[in-house]
Structure formats: C-alpha cells, structure tokens
Design a protein around this motif. Structure first.
Motif, PDB file in Angstrom:
ATOM      1  N   VAL A 177       0.868  -1.244   0.127  1.00 32.52           N
ATOM      2  CA  VAL A 177      -0.082  -0.144   0.049  1.00 32.52           C
ATOM      3  C   VAL A 177       0.977   1.246  -0.018  1.00 32.52           C
ATOM      4  O   VAL A 177       0.797   2.148  -0.754  1.00 32.52           O
ATOM      5  CB  VAL A 177      -0.810   0.159   1.404  1.00 32.52           C
ATOM      6  N   PHE A 178       1.723   1.103   0.767  1.00 34.54           N
ATOM      7  CA  PHE A 178       2.620   2.293   0.974  1.00 34.54           C
ATOM      8  C   PHE A 178       3.909   2.507   0.050  1.00 34.54           C
ATOM      9  O   PHE A 178       4.388   3.480  -0.448  1.00 34.54           O
ATOM     10  CB  PHE A 178       3.349   2.631   2.405  1.00 34.54           C
ATOM     11  N   SER A 179       3.991   1.496  -0.846  1.00 34.87           N
ATOM     12  CA  SER A 179       4.939   1.543  -1.701  1.00 34.87           C
ATOM     13  C   SER A 179       4.589   2.345  -2.987  1.00 34.87           C
ATOM     14  O   SER A 179       5.450   2.795  -3.962  1.00 34.87           O
ATOM     15  CB  SER A 179       5.487  -0.116  -2.219  1.00 34.87           C
ATOM     16  N   SER A 180       3.169   2.551  -3.483  1.00 42.36           N
ATOM     17  CA  SER A 180       2.732   3.323  -4.313  1.00 42.36           C
ATOM     18  C   SER A 180       2.809   4.678  -4.226  1.00 42.36           C
ATOM     19  O   SER A 180       2.513   5.353  -5.084  1.00 42.36           O
ATOM     20  CB  SER A 180       1.259   2.927  -4.765  1.00 42.36           C
ATOM     21  N   ILE A 181       3.131   5.249  -3.044  1.00 40.54           N
ATOM     22  CA  ILE A 181       3.129   6.476  -2.495  1.00 40.54           C
ATOM     23  C   ILE A 181       4.681   7.059  -3.069  1.00 40.54           C
ATOM     24  O   ILE A 181       5.525   6.453  -2.902  1.00 40.54           O
ATOM     25  CB  ILE A 181       3.012   6.950  -0.944  1.00 40.54           C
ATOM     26  N   ARG A 182       4.434   8.404  -3.778  1.00 36.68           N
ATOM     27  CA  ARG A 182       5.694   9.128  -4.406  1.00 36.68           C
ATOM     28  C   ARG A 182       5.947  10.338  -3.831  1.00 36.68           C
ATOM     29  O   ARG A 182       4.747  11.076  -3.458  1.00 36.68           O
ATOM     30  CB  ARG A 182       5.478   9.098  -5.836  1.00 36.68           C
ATOM     31  N   ALA A 183       6.779  10.668  -3.307  1.00 37.63           N
ATOM     32  CA  ALA A 183       7.061  12.068  -2.576  1.00 37.63           C
ATOM     33  C   ALA A 183       8.016  12.682  -3.415  1.00 37.63           C
ATOM     34  O   ALA A 183       9.080  12.205  -3.723  1.00 37.63           O
ATOM     35  CB  ALA A 183       7.443  11.792  -1.134  1.00 37.63           C
ATOM     36  N   THR A 184       7.839  14.157  -3.985  1.00 41.06           N
ATOM     37  CA  THR A 184       8.816  14.784  -4.525  1.00 41.06           C
ATOM     38  C   THR A 184       8.946  16.125  -3.677  1.00 41.06           C
ATOM     39  O   THR A 184       7.934  16.603  -3.150  1.00 41.06           O
ATOM     40  CB  THR A 184       8.175  15.294  -6.202  1.00 41.06           C
ATOM     41  N   VAL A 185       9.949  16.461  -3.929  1.00 38.83           N
ATOM     42  CA  VAL A 185      10.489  17.838  -3.328  1.00 38.83           C
ATOM     43  C   VAL A 185      10.637  18.926  -4.286  1.00 38.83           C
ATOM     44  O   VAL A 185      11.672  18.658  -4.983  1.00 38.83           O
ATOM     45  CB  VAL A 185      11.650  17.494  -2.376  1.00 38.83           C
TER      46      VAL A 185
END
Length: 178
Positions: free
Chosen positions: A166-174
């Motif tokens: 579930v959390f592997s599909s979360i992408r974070a960009t800065v």
C-alpha cells in the motif's frame, strides 16, 4: 610348537602396541623412559604446592601488598629522629609479619574448611542445579521460539507485506520554488 617367548616378544601373552619410539610398555630409548616416569599421574589433592610463590595467579597483588612506606611517610621538612624512624619501620614490619602468622595459625585451617565447604556447595549447585536448569530452559524456549516464529510468519508477515505494498505506491517529490 615354539616356546611362548619366541611367539611373543618381550614375554607378553599378546603383541604389545608398538610406536615409532618403541613399545609403550618398555620404551626403546632413555629419553622416552624418563618422559614416561615424569608423566606419572598425580592426584590433585596431593600435588606439591609452591612454598615460595604462594600467589602464582597474583590474586592479592593490589589488595594486601602493603609496606611501611605505603602507610607511614614523612614529608620534606617534617622528619623524626633517624633512630625512631628505623625503630618504627622495624616495629611495623615485624608486627605485621608475626601477627599475620599468628592469625593464620589460629584461623587459617578453620577458614580453609569453611571456604572448602562453601566452594564445594557452590560447585555442587552449579553442576547439579544451575546448568541443568539452564539447559532445560534453553530446550523449552527453543520449542516456544519455533511456535512463536511460525505464528509471526503466518499472521504478521502477510499483514506487513500488504501494508508495504500500500505504501510502496506513494511517491514523494520535493520541489524548491524560488
């Protein structure tokens, strides 16, 4: 039939084991004979003790190794008469030496008896109680450990794998905006 002495060397009723150095019962050379006599089995209770070095493992080097200079010292400018200093040194040293001998003569054997009994009890408890209890605990805990491991792998591994997916599909960009 041949005489027995011709059948078996050295008068044995059987052939004695032979090593490179000779027969273990009757060595060929003097060096091996001396070595065997030196290796005579000694009982640990009757072994010779060293009457010169009585602390071979240095148990009391830092505890009771007290000399006159460690206890009494006169700083510069404060000195007693030389005769008094020498008499004090002699009195301290001789008193310490003979009083220790007197105490050892009176209490040495009873204390050795007490400590012998204490360490015998301690050894007995360690050999017959502590080590078997620890071994038993380790055997029992190994069984419990396997059951616990199976439960964790059965119930927790799938849950954590699902949460991980579930959390592997979360992408974070800065982004840095100027």
């Amino acid at each position: 039939s041949r005489p027995r002495s011709l059948c078996f060397p050295q008068g044995f009723l059987y052939t004695a084991p032979v090593r490179e150095q000779g027969n273990i019962y009757k060595p060929n050379n003097k060096m091996m004979a001396d070595e065997l006599s030196e290796k005579a089995v000694h009982d640990v209770h009757t072994k010779e003790i060293d009457l010169v070095n009585r602390d071979p493992k240095h148990l009391n080097d830092d505890v009771v190794k007290i000399d006159f200079e460690d206890v009494i010292a006169e700083p510069e400018g404060t000195h007693s008469f030389d005769g008094i200093w020498k008499a004090s040194f002699t009195t301290f040293t001789v008193t310490k030496y003979w009083f220790y001998r007197l105490l050892s003569a009176i209490f040495g054997i009873p204390m050795a008896l007490i400590w012998g009994i204490y360490f015998a009890i301690l050894s007995f408890l360690h050999i017959w109680a502590v080590v078997p209890c620890i071994r038993s605990y380790l055997i029992e805990i190994q069984c419990i450990s396997r059951v616990y491991s199976i439960c964790i792998h059965t119930f927790c591994d799938p849950l954590f794998e699902a949460i991980g997916k579930v959390f592997s599909s979360i992408r974070a960009t800065v982004r840095k905006e100027i």
